[in-house]
Design an enzyme around this catalytic site. Structure first.
Site, PDB file in Angstrom:
ATOM      1  N   CYS A 172       0.631  -0.589  -0.105  1.00 26.63           N
ATOM      2  CA  CYS A 172       0.360   0.052  -0.405  1.00 26.63           C
ATOM      3  C   CYS A 172       0.787   1.110  -0.203  1.00 26.63           C
ATOM      4  CB  CYS A 172      -1.008   0.177   1.118  1.00 26.63           C
ATOM      5  SG  CYS A 172      -2.070   1.433   0.993  1.00 26.63           S
TER       6      CYS A 172
ATOM      7  N   CYS B 173      -0.685   4.016   1.980  1.00 25.36           N
ATOM      8  CA  CYS B 173      -0.191   4.172   3.683  1.00 25.36           C
ATOM      9  C   CYS B 173       1.158   4.219   3.304  1.00 25.36           C
ATOM     10  CB  CYS B 173      -0.666   2.809   4.086  1.00 25.36           C
ATOM     11  SG  CYS B 173      -1.693   2.193   3.427  1.00 25.36           S
ATOM     12  N   ASP B 174       2.215   3.472   2.831  1.00 23.93           N
ATOM     13  CA  ASP B 174       3.169   3.952   3.955  1.00 23.93           C
ATOM     14  C   ASP B 174       4.625   5.079   2.936  1.00 23.93           C
ATOM     15  OD1 ASP B 174       2.565   1.852   5.340  1.00 23.93           O
ATOM     16  OD2 ASP B 174       2.806   0.147   3.736  1.00 23.93           O
TER      17      ASP B 174
END
Ligand code: NAP
Length: 334
Positions: free
Chosen positions: A160, A163-164
């Site tokens: 992801c 997200c990261d």
């Protein structure tokens, strides 16, 4: 409704149960319809069954919004222009709730298909009986299945970028895959990383022309063609990748800070094993009316679609499943 955006599937169903209390009336002894899953298929099914006065109960699963909530920019949902994935999900939820859908943040652990009424059990300790079910559990990212991938997940291995990506400011990352997801997220990662290399197992992309052009034109992106990653290594975090050229057989080591894996998806079908008919890849088999092999149980979105896999097609299938479900309930007078 609880704010549960950071619930994670890997928690293994530990989501806290919380029935939406907006509606004054208690839930019926037997639900009309339970929708399992909170991606575009689930929300559109909730919208349509809500508008049909069926008071649908949607059980979110542990990843509210499904895959689209993990997507950065969505620019191919008709009529929307460009929107962030999580915002699209929020809009879909609000619209479904406005028409009477109720939302339970919980994870279904068992579906008894001997019915109707069918029985739905959740990790949060709920047990519902329902005259129909719309399955919209979607699909999850496929793993590479190479040594140390699992150990280093969250330590440089990610599925992801949304997200990261932030954690890789000024770092060198690799994206694996040649589809739309790989290219879209590689483009997103160029906002943070100093260099983004895309490793693809062939010499031509599966992704559409627009994303392919944008990726090829981006000065931070480089392609490593005809290559696969055979191992990921590092002591406490990702340090190196073992890469093999599948044409020449040459093996090299690539020092990297992060690896983003986008090599397709697997259907979330564990609940339905030996209960609903599946194809040889594990997708639920549905007919044109979104009916599964059990009357009263419908399916929509990527749990039954390995061809189109778009937010818009999933939403459309959710609509179709809801309309057929409504018809089924009327005909069976459930
Ligand atoms: P996908 O289209 O199935 O692409 C998966 C990619 O991973 C392919 O390039 C495939 O290689 C590669 N791959 C598969 N297994 C591999 C392995 N074991 N090792 C290395 N590479 C492997 O999946 P996706 O990119 O996640 O897209 C899913 C669907 O969502 C598609 O329909 C896509 O169009 C859609 N989508 C659309 C957008 C957009 O329009 N903006 C954005 C994201 C996703 P091969 O090409 O050799 O098979």
């Amino acid at each position: 409704m609880l704010d549960s955006l950071n619930l994670n599937l890997s928690l293994g169903g530990g989501a806290e149960p919380a029935l939406e209390q907006a509606a004054a009336e208690p839930r019926p002894a037997i639900e009309n319809v339970i929708i399992i899953g909170s991606g575009p298929a689930g929300w559109s099914a909730a919208l349509y069954t809500g508008r049909a006065n069926l008071r649908p109960l949607l059980i979110t699963g542990n990843e509210l919004g499904g895959q689209i909530a993990l997507t950065t920019e969505v620019e191919n949902f008709p009529g929307i222009g460009t929107i962030q994935g999580p915002e699209l999900v929020e809009n879909m939820q609000k619209q479904a709730e406005r028409f009477g859908a109720e939302v339970l943040i919980d994870y279904v652990t068992e579906l008894d298909v001997n019915g109707p009424p069918f029985t739905v059990t959740t990790a949060g300790g709920h047990l519902f009986r329902t005259n129909s079910v719309i399955v919209a559990t979607g699909a999850s990212p496929r793993r590479l299945a190479v040594p140390d991938e699992e150990r280093l997940t969250g330590r440089g291995v990610s599925y992801c970028a949304t997200c990261d990506g932030f954690f890789f400011r000024g770092k060198e990352v690799v994206v694996i895959g040649g589809g739309d997801s790989a290219l879209q997220e590689a483009l997103f990662l160029t906002k943070f990383a100093s260099r983004v290399r895309i490793i693809h197992r062939r010499d031509s992309l599966r992704a559409g022309a627009t994303l392919a052009r944008r990726a090829k034109e981006n000065p931070k992106i480089e392609f490593i063609w005809n290559s696969v990653v055979t191992a990921i290594s590092g002591e406490n975090k990702v340090e190196k990748l073992a890469v093999k050229n599948v044409v020449t057989g040459e093996e090299t080591t690539l020092p990297v800070d992060g690896v983003f894996v986008y090599v397709g998806h697997l259907p979330n079908n564990q609940l339905f094993m030996d209960k609903l008919a599946m194809d040889d890849q594990g997708y639920l088999i549905t007919d044109r009316l979104m009916r599964t092999s059990v009357p009263g149980i419908f399916a929509a979105g990527e749990i039954q679609d390995h061809r189109f896999k778009q937010a818009a097609t999933s939403a459309g299938q959710g609509v179709a499943a809801a309309m057929e479900c409504e018809k089924y309930l009327a005909e069976t007078e459930a």
